[in-house]
Every structure is written in structure tokens, then in C-alpha cells.
Design an enzyme around this catalytic site. Structure first.
Site, PDB file in Angstrom:
ATOM      1  N   HIS A  37       0.118   4.936  -2.847  1.00  0.00           N
ATOM      2  CA  HIS A  37      -0.685   5.533  -1.770  1.00  0.00           C
ATOM      3  C   HIS A  37      -2.065   5.923  -2.304  1.00  0.00           C
ATOM      4  O   HIS A  37      -3.086   5.706  -1.640  1.00  0.00           O
ATOM      5  CB  HIS A  37      -0.002   6.790  -1.208  1.00  0.00           C
ATOM      6  CG  HIS A  37       1.340   6.550  -0.587  1.00  0.00           C
ATOM      7  ND1 HIS A  37       2.484   7.127  -1.062  1.00  0.00           N
ATOM      8  CD2 HIS A  37       1.709   5.815   0.494  1.00  0.00           C
ATOM      9  CE1 HIS A  37       3.520   6.769  -0.298  1.00  0.00           C
ATOM     10  NE2 HIS A  37       3.071   5.965   0.646  1.00  0.00           N
ATOM     11  N   GLN A  61      10.884   4.045  13.652  1.00  0.00           N
ATOM     12  CA  GLN A  61      11.012   2.845  12.841  1.00  0.00           C
ATOM     13  C   GLN A  61      12.257   2.861  11.952  1.00  0.00           C
ATOM     14  O   GLN A  61      12.453   1.964  11.147  1.00  0.00           O
ATOM     15  CB  GLN A  61       9.750   2.599  12.008  1.00  0.00           C
ATOM     16  CG  GLN A  61       9.498   3.580  10.894  1.00  0.00           C
ATOM     17  CD  GLN A  61       8.118   3.386  10.285  1.00  0.00           C
ATOM     18  OE1 GLN A  61       7.098   3.665  10.921  1.00  0.00           O
ATOM     19  NE2 GLN A  61       8.064   2.884   9.067  1.00  0.00           N
ATOM     20  N   GLY A 146      -0.355  -1.718   2.013  1.00  0.00           N
ATOM     21  CA  GLY A 146       0.089  -2.278   0.737  1.00  0.00           C
ATOM     22  C   GLY A 146       0.832  -3.590   0.919  1.00  0.00           C
ATOM     23  O   GLY A 146       1.553  -3.772   1.903  1.00  0.00           O
ATOM     24  N   LYS A 148       3.246  -4.396  -0.785  1.00  0.00           N
ATOM     25  CA  LYS A 148       4.672  -4.152  -1.029  1.00  0.00           C
ATOM     26  C   LYS A 148       5.440  -4.352   0.275  1.00  0.00           C
ATOM     27  O   LYS A 148       6.527  -4.904   0.290  1.00  0.00           O
ATOM     28  CB  LYS A 148       4.885  -2.742  -1.549  1.00  0.00           C
ATOM     29  CG  LYS A 148       6.334  -2.413  -1.645  1.00  0.00           C
ATOM     30  CD  LYS A 148       6.570  -1.138  -2.387  1.00  0.00           C
ATOM     31  CE  LYS A 148       8.031  -0.805  -2.279  1.00  0.00           C
ATOM     32  NZ  LYS A 148       8.388  -0.386  -0.913  1.00  0.00           N
ATOM     33  N   SER A 184       7.722   3.369  -4.942  1.00  0.00           N
ATOM     34  CA  SER A 184       8.140   3.617  -3.560  1.00  0.00           C
ATOM     35  C   SER A 184       8.591   5.058  -3.422  1.00  0.00           C
ATOM     36  O   SER A 184       9.153   5.629  -4.366  1.00  0.00           O
ATOM     37  CB  SER A 184       9.314   2.673  -3.225  1.00  0.00           C
ATOM     38  OG  SER A 184      10.004   3.136  -2.086  1.00  0.00           O
ATOM     39  N   SER A 185       8.362   5.632  -2.254  1.00  0.00           N
ATOM     40  CA  SER A 185       8.859   6.990  -2.009  1.00  0.00           C
ATOM     41  C   SER A 185      10.363   7.040  -2.216  1.00  0.00           C
ATOM     42  O   SER A 185      10.919   8.042  -2.664  1.00  0.00           O
ATOM     43  CB  SER A 185       8.526   7.421  -0.580  1.00  0.00           C
ATOM     44  OG  SER A 185       7.134   7.337  -0.371  1.00  0.00           O
TER      45      SER A 185
END
Ligand code: AMP
Length: 284
Positions: A37, A61, A146, A148, A184-185
């Protein structure tokens, strides 16, 4: 850094920026902010007068209730992490984003019928609803995403094109840990043991790319799937070799310009995704 959870306040600040003819770079996120981020914010800061970031764990989502409950949240740490880079942080609640049940329905055609769209029904409609609304409020000149989440990036490009929004969609390569794991979170949810084996996902993708001359796309998918499956803690959900422009599966590598391998893997209870572009061998 201005921090607000109010759409009205956000709009007032945006109006002020517009009156001052300041360009706006926008980064929508779900928080639990990390280096990936931060790199998006830094790119935005470089290319715009003002950086706006949103943190909103968008219930729309998530197609799995537990995934939504367990999604990492740490707004205090998020504020400290981006202070000095971000000018305006928008942190709405679900009630403010969705005062009544949203009715927008998007159709992204074939693009949403594969990979994340196939395995997470409704996911991209939820993404498009929230990003569409955020774009309406923030009116950015540029928005940053991103690679990703490669499929999401293509969906957002299509969203902007269909709605004819005057927003440039900028993208950034996946930011990785030193051992190759895509940041990643969700990595925060991994146990130390799981964290130690998670980089195997990237390693297996890199091995497959190195072996590519001897594989057809289908053989490559099988090779990766089997390698992942051979590790006790991994449960691959999908492995897809596709045209990087359309994300449709391919029969031959020769037929297309750029291929991409996308994977989703469950590491016990944590779902991780990653991808690699085949003409872009950045394996280290
Ligand atoms: P998220 O908070 O996971 O919804 O992500 C917000 C934005 O950050 C999305 O555009 C993601 O693709 C992007 N992002 C997440 N992780 C990374 C990463 N490791 N490298 C680059 N961008 C990322």
C-alpha cells in the site's frame, strides 16, 4: 493528514482541492496497511498534488462471512503508517457507504467469469460498487492499484472505460517480502509455521516459468497444481494460465504476446493469491 469518516466532509475537501486546481491521486484499500500500500501512496504522491487514501473493509465483496469477520483491521496503526504521505484519509462505515442496500449491477463479461470471479461469486460486483462510489466522491485524476490483484486491476480499467470516467488507472508491480512472498494484509493471519512455507507459492511459480519451454499452458497448470498439492498445508483453489490482456485460458504460448499465471491457494484457513507474468521473468 485530514481524517474523516463523513462523505460530506470528504466532498468539501475535494471541492477545495478542485478549486485550487490540485491534481488528486487516490488509493482505495481495505486497511491493515503494509509496504505494498505504501508504495502505491508514494507513487501517487510523486505524480499528484494531493494523495487521498480510503480504508474500508467492503462487506459487499466478501462472499464468505468468516473471511469478512477475520479480515485484519488496525486503523490506529494504519493512520500512523501513512501519516506524512497521505493528505486525506477517508474511513467510512458500512452504514455511510450503503445507507440502503446497493442495487448497482455491473457486467464485466468474460473477464469476471474466470479465477476470482468464478471462485468468489459476486466479488467483482462488490468491488465495482464500492470503487465506483469512491471514484464519484473523490473524483481523482489518477487511481492506483496493485498488480497483485491483477484481475481486479483489469476490472477497474473496464469500469472506468464503461462509465467513461476521466480517471487514469495506474498500476504497480507486486511488492514482495525478501523471501518472495507477495505482501498482503492476510499474511498477518498466518501462523509462524504457515508464514515460513508461504513463499513456496512464489518459488513454485518461478520454477514453472523457468521450465516453460517444455510445457503447454495446460501442462504448466497441472505442474503447479501438483507441486502445491504435494505440500501438506496447501490446498490450491485454482491455477490458471491465461492471456494477460483478457485473462482467458490459452492453448498455446506462441499464440499470445503476454501470458500470466494466476493462483489462489488456501494455506490451511488463509486464502492467498499471487500471479506471475511470463514474459517478465523477475524471479529472484
Ligand atoms: P487491499 O487493501 O488488499 O484491497 O489492497 C488495496 C490496493 O493495494 C489494491 O490495489 C491492491 O492490489 C494493492 N496491493 C495489495 N498488496 C499489494 C502488494 N503486495 N504490492 C502491490 N500492491 C498491492
Amino acid at each position: 493528514m485530514i481524517i474523516t469518516d463523513s462523505i460530506e466532509t470528504l466532498k468539501k475537501y475535494i471541492e477545495g482541492f478542485k478549486n485550487e486546481k490540485k491534481s488528486i491521486g487516490f488509493i482505495p484499500t481495505m486497511g491493515a496497511l503494509h509496504e505494498g500500500h505504501k508504495q502505491l501512496l508514494l507513487k501517487a504522491k510523486n505524480e499528484n498534488d494531493v494523495v487521498v487514501c480510503s480504508v474500508f473493509v467492503n462487506p459487499l465483496q466478501f462472499n464468505n462471512a468468516n473471511d469478512l469477520i477475520n479480515y485484519p483491521r488496525d486503523i490506529q496503526a494504519d493512520k500512523a503508517f501513512i501519516d506524512g504521505i497521505c493528505d486525506l484519509l477517508f474511513i467510512p462505515t458500512a452504514d455511510k457507504m450503503y445507507p440502503s442496500p446497493p442495487t448497482e449491477k455491473y457486467d464485466f463479461g468474460e473477464l469476471e467469469k474466470v479465477m476470482e470471479g468464478k471462485f468468489r461469486p459476486g466479488h467483482f460486483n462488490g468491488v465495482a460498487v464500492v470503487v465506483g462510489r469512491l471514484f464519484d466522491y473523490v473524483q481523482p485524476d489518477r487511481a492506483y492499484f496493485g498488480q497483485k490483484d491483477y484481475q481486479q486491476l483489469l476490472i477497474i480499467k473496464q469500469l472506468v472505460k464503461e462509465r467513461q470516467m476521466p480517471i487514469e488507472i495506474e498500476s504497480l508491480e507486486t511488492v514482495r517480502e525478501k523471501d518472495g512472498l507477495a505482501i498482503s494484509s492476510r499474511n498477518r493471519l498466518l501462523s509462524p509455521k504457515e508464514r515460513a512455507i508461504a513463499p513456496q507459492i512464489r518459488r513454485i511459480l518461478c520454477q514453472a516459468v523457468e521450465l516453460q519451454p517444455q510445457f503447454s499452458p495446460k501442462q504448466m497448470e497441472q505442474y503447479i497444481f501438483d507441486k502445491l498439492l504435494s505440500m501438506e498445508e496447501f490446498q490450491p483453489e485454482y491455477v490458471t494460465v491465461a492471456d494477460a490482456h483478457t485473462l482467458q485460458p490459452i492453448d498455446k504460448f506462441e499464440a499470445i504476446q503476454t501470458a500470466i499465471i494466476c493462483v489462489a491457494v488456501w494455506l490451511n484457513n488463509v486464502r492467498l493469491i499471487d500471479n506471475i507474468l511470463i514474459n517478465n521473468n523477475l524471479c529472484k
